[in-house]
Design a protein around this motif. Structure first.
Motif, short mmCIF file in Angstrom:
data_model
loop_
_atom_site.label_atom_id
_atom_site.label_comp_id
_atom_site.label_asym_id
_atom_site.label_seq_id
_atom_site.Cartn_x
_atom_site.Cartn_y
_atom_site.Cartn_z
N ARG A 233 35.32 56.39 33.10
CA ARG A 233 35.18 55.53 31.92
C ARG A 233 36.46 55.52 31.10
NH1 ARG A 233 33.38 51.99 33.21
NH2 ARG A 233 32.87 51.12 31.19
N TYR B 131 39.25 44.75 39.92
CA TYR B 131 38.36 43.76 39.33
C TYR B 131 37.78 44.19 37.98
CZ TYR B 131 39.10 40.51 43.05
OH TYR B 131 39.71 39.61 43.89
N THR B 132 38.03 45.45 37.58
CA THR B 132 37.71 45.83 36.20
C THR B 132 38.59 45.00 35.27
OG1 THR B 132 37.39 48.08 37.03
CG2 THR B 132 37.52 47.80 34.64
N SER C 233 37.76 41.29 35.33
CA SER C 233 36.56 41.04 34.55
C SER C 233 36.88 40.97 33.05
CB SER C 233 35.54 42.16 34.82
OG SER C 233 34.33 41.92 34.15
N SER D 108 43.24 33.91 51.33
CA SER D 108 43.04 32.52 51.76
C SER D 108 43.15 31.59 50.55
CB SER D 108 41.66 32.35 52.39
OG SER D 108 40.67 32.48 51.38
N ARG E 279 40.95 29.46 49.53
CA ARG E 279 39.70 29.48 48.77
C ARG E 279 39.64 30.65 47.80
NH1 ARG E 279 35.07 25.78 50.05
NH2 ARG E 279 35.91 24.57 51.77
N ALA E 280 40.07 31.83 48.29
CA ALA E 280 40.05 33.01 47.42
C ALA E 280 41.07 32.83 46.29
CB ALA E 280 40.34 34.26 48.23
N ALA F 278 39.63 30.66 43.76
CA ALA F 278 38.62 31.37 42.98
C ALA F 278 39.26 32.25 41.90
CB ALA F 278 37.73 32.22 43.90
N ASP G 295 34.83 38.67 50.13
CA ASP G 295 35.83 37.63 49.83
C ASP G 295 35.37 36.70 48.71
OD1 ASP G 295 38.31 36.16 51.24
OD2 ASP G 295 36.87 34.66 50.56
N LEU G 296 36.25 36.45 47.74
CA LEU G 296 35.89 35.61 46.59
C LEU G 296 35.52 34.19 47.00
CD1 LEU G 296 38.50 36.37 43.78
CD2 LEU G 296 36.25 37.38 44.13
N GLY G 297 36.29 33.62 47.94
CA GLY G 297 36.01 32.25 48.37
C GLY G 297 34.65 32.14 49.03
N PRO H 144 31.22 49.20 35.95
CA PRO H 144 30.26 48.19 35.49
C PRO H 144 30.96 46.85 35.18
CG PRO H 144 30.42 50.04 33.93
CD PRO H 144 31.17 50.43 35.14
N GLU H 145 32.21 46.93 34.71
CA GLU H 145 32.93 45.69 34.40
C GLU H 145 33.16 44.88 35.67
OE1 GLU H 145 33.92 48.73 33.48
OE2 GLU H 145 33.96 48.75 31.29
N ALA H 146 33.63 45.55 36.73
CA ALA H 146 33.90 44.86 37.98
C ALA H 146 32.59 44.27 38.55
CB ALA H 146 34.54 45.81 38.99
N ASP I 105 29.99 43.43 36.96
CA ASP I 105 29.53 42.32 36.14
C ASP I 105 30.31 41.04 36.42
OD1 ASP I 105 27.63 41.57 34.05
OD2 ASP I 105 29.44 41.04 32.93
N PHE I 106 31.58 41.17 36.76
CA PHE I 106 32.37 39.99 37.13
C PHE I 106 31.71 39.29 38.33
CE2 PHE I 106 35.61 38.19 39.98
CZ PHE I 106 36.14 37.21 39.16
N TYR I 107 31.39 40.06 39.34
CA TYR I 107 30.79 39.47 40.54
C TYR I 107 29.39 38.92 40.26
CZ TYR I 107 34.56 41.56 43.30
OH TYR I 107 35.78 41.89 43.83
N ARG J 27 28.25 37.72 37.22
CA ARG J 27 28.23 36.51 36.40
C ARG J 27 28.92 35.33 37.07
NH1 ARG J 27 32.06 39.81 33.17
NH2 ARG J 27 34.06 38.73 33.26
N ARG J 28 29.91 35.58 37.92
CA ARG J 28 30.61 34.45 38.56
C ARG J 28 29.91 33.99 39.83
NH1 ARG J 28 34.99 32.21 35.79
NH2 ARG J 28 35.74 31.37 37.77
N TYR J 29 29.33 34.93 40.60
CA TYR J 29 28.82 34.56 41.92
C TYR J 29 27.37 34.98 42.15
CZ TYR J 29 33.87 34.35 42.29
OH TYR J 29 35.19 34.08 42.05
#
Lengths: 307, 334
Positions: free
Chosen positions: A81, A103-104, A107, A126, A128-129, A132, B96-98, B123-125, B127-129, B131-133
């Motif tokens: 944390r 991705y923290t 986000s 790619s 697409r990614a 995104a 993969d995000l796409g 939790p942040e990471a 939550d990203f996935y 809320r977006r996907y």
């Protein structure tokens, strides 16, 4: 600095090693006015506290006032944390752009609607990614270290076909390549110390600890929880191709000493001068990934051209 | 808690179903999943039969489409998602995000689970996935301690799935390019770590040598056991000492943590090993089914929880190097 909107920029990536604060400041002093962009911050291990978030932000403001572009780089593997709190602090600095290395950070930045740099560990392979991550707010990206130049060309074409805005692309072009991250600290493990009482032994290895195969081949470098290539990437021979592809910058990853020589060589290559860089010596360099081969191989570095 | 078991072919899938798996996870026979081995995994037709077999017995099927889409490869990865949806899979496991964006848009009813290859740890990471996907579940990478897993479970709405048994990636999944450094191919790009074509064994006076992409990663004495060669489990010289510089060959085994995982609200425990034989899958599934079924009674009994020692030693016999570890879950690694 180079003239013209289209000249490729030179960016100095974040320092990947545990250097003393004085050394870190000396390093940036030696490059002031000579490069376009500085990426600042601790991306490998949160136990290294020579520079706190506030110190990085302070240094960043100084360098930005002098006309450099400054980007704050976040930790690549966020598990505690306290680490997520540092990521948030960097995202909330209010002024400097942030490079998201996990991705923290993505986000946090997306939630704030802040434009950001997508770092090399976000696994964008790619069009697409890339589209995104662009939709999430990325305005620049650093492709994965292992992506060949030909694939990068394909990804950018795919992005255009998908109707994405053109994206600034910065390629990791020089330095020992970060290859893996772990929960374990391999430096501490080698010294038989627990990670939470490591004594910061990685400070003894300003460029990582070499790992040699039993055949005596230099192979990898251990840098705490990060494993790097022992050989140093050098993509100078690929610069004409990068320029033709419209890439926006090369990333040079800090090494102890000789970075001024490295910067000068890349600047000359971008300006179209024929240049060879022997820092480190050629047999310690590699460029396999860019040419679609195993990362440790020497392709254009050996032959001058590939294809 | 749900028990998820691996299957690399139809026989293994039946073994997992018949021995008590709640869910079986599989992949298609191509580069779109992160366990691409020659001769392993499912054609679309086999996968359809597998789903039928499992569903008739009340067992779910998840399909891993968890390597990263490569330049020029969209059609192939999209096809894997479409096939998983058409054969009635209960969820796809994606990094993969796409692909996540595509699945959310085209197959909103198909469950979207975040693969371990995405290495989401906070939790942040997560939550990203979410809320977006619309990701509803995430497989945690093997980098968190048990305390961190417990804390994370308390801070996210995303269901968590953790690895309980099997081979152990020393590096964070999806964050490891060691294989491509030696061979040009990695789990992220083609779903292969240490691809078989790049492995070369050689008997030499010094011992049995194994190379990957031409680089010597270990040498074994005549009677010394040797597992599948990966860079992270090789022996190298570091500062004059010959050592397993990253990890000794060992397997993850977490039976003793089951009560804590359950109390933390972990949704599923996952057994690694799509590359393993049907016999292995059947036996390991049976042992874990029993461990999980007996958990409430064992917890209610006096004293500290300890899993049945016979079952633990049976698991050990299946383990790489015949040794097991709690891996990242224990403090020692942290």
């Amino acid at each position: 600095m180079s003239e013209g909107a289209k000249a490729m920029k030179i960016a100095i990536g974040p320092i990947l090693y545990h250097w003393p604060a004085a050394e870190i400041r000396r390093f940036y002093d030696s490059l002031r006015g000579r490069v376009d962009t500085f990426y600042l911050g601790e991306t490998v291990c949160s136990r290294r506290r020579e520079m706190r978030a506030e110190d990085w932000i302070g240094l960043g403001r100084e360098l930005a006032e002098e006309g450099h572009e400054v980007v704050l780089s976040t930790l690549s593997l966020v598990v505690a944390r306290s680490e997520a709190a540092v990521v948030r602090r960097l995202c909330d600095n209010g002024e400097l752009r942030v490079e998201a290395n996990d991705y923290t950070a993505v986000s946090e930045l997306e939630a704030r609607g802040l434009p950001f740099v997508a770092g090399p560990t976000l696994n964008i392979y790619s069009g697409r990614a890339l589209r995104a991550i662009q939709r999430a707010g990325a305005v620049r990206w650093v492709p994965p270290i292992e992506m060949p130049g030909a694939s990068l060309r394909g990804v950018l074409a795919e992005l255009a076909e998908l109707g994405g805005d053109p994206m600034e692309t910065e390629v990791f072009a020089y330095g020992r390549q970060p290859l893996a991250f772990s929960a374990r600290c391999f430096t501490a493990r080698h010294y038989d110390r627990p990670k939470d009482d490591c004594g910061l032994v990685c400070a003894h290895h300003p460029e990582g600890m070499p790992v040699t195969t039993r055949a005596g081949e230099r192979f990898l470098a251990i840098n705490g929880i990060q494993t790097q290539s022992w050989c140093c990437a050098n993509l100078i021979p690929a610069i004409p191709q990068m320029q033709e592809m419209g890439l926006s910058a090369v990333r040079l990853s800090p090494r102890p000493g000789a970075m001024d020589e490295v910067v000068a060589a890349f600047r000359a290559a971008i300006d179209g001068a024929p240049v060879t860089l022997e820092e480190p010596p050629l047999e310690q360099q590699c460029d396999g990934y860019w040419w679609g081969d195993a990362g440790y191989k020497r392709k254009a570095l050996e032959t001058g051209t590939v294809e | 808690m749900e028990l998820l078991c691996p299957a690399g072919n139809l026989t293994a899938l039946r073994a997992a179903v018949d021995n008590g798996a709640d869910t079986v996870y599989i992949g298609f026979r191509d580069v779109t999943n992160a366990r691409q081995f020659p001769g392993l995994n499912f054609t679309a037709e086999q996968a359809e039969r597998g789903v039928e077999y499992a569903h008739e017995r009340g067992v779910r099927v998840h399909v891993a489409v968890n390597s990263y889409v490569q330049a020029g490869g969209w059609a192939q990865w999209q096809q894997s998602i479409d096939q998983a949806a058409r054969i009635g899979a209960d969820a796809v496991i994606v990094a993969d995000l796409g692909l996540l964006a595509y699945t959310a848009e085209q197959w909103p009813q198909l469950g979207r689970h975040l693969s371990v290859q995405a290495s989401a740890t906070t939790p942040e990471a997560l939550d990203f996935y979410r809320r977006r996907y619309g990701v509803t579940r995430a497989v945690l990478p093997r980098v968190l301690s048990i305390q961190q897993v417990e804390a994370l479970a308390g801070e996210t709405d995303v269901e968590l799935e953790v690895f309980g048994f099997g081979s152990l990636c020393v590096m964070a999944e999806g964050r490891c390019l060691l294989s491509s450094y030696a061979t040009g191919e990695s789990p992220n790009t083609v779903g292969a770590c240490s691809p078989a074509w790049a492995v070369q064994w050689q008997e030499r006076p010094e011992g049995r040598e194994v190379r990957l992409g031409g680089l010597l990663i270990d040498r074994f004495a005549p009677e010394e056991p040797a597992g599948y060669p990966t860079i992270c489990k090789g022996r190298y010289e570091v500062e004059g000492e010959l050592e397993h510089a990253f990890e000794t060959p060992t397997s993850l085994e977490t039976a003793e943590l089951l009560p804590r995982l359950r109390r933390a609200g972990i949704h599923a425990v996952k057994i690694e090993g799509r590359q393993r034989s049907p016999a292995y899958v059947g036996k390991v599934t049976r042992i874990w089914r029993q461990l999980m079924d007996r958990l409430p009674a064992a917890e209610a009994a006096e004293g500290d929880y300890a899993p049945d020692p016979d079952q633990v030693s049976a698991l050990q016999a299946f383990s790489e190097g015949r040794t097991t570890t709690l891996g990242p879950y224990e403090r020692k690694w942290q």
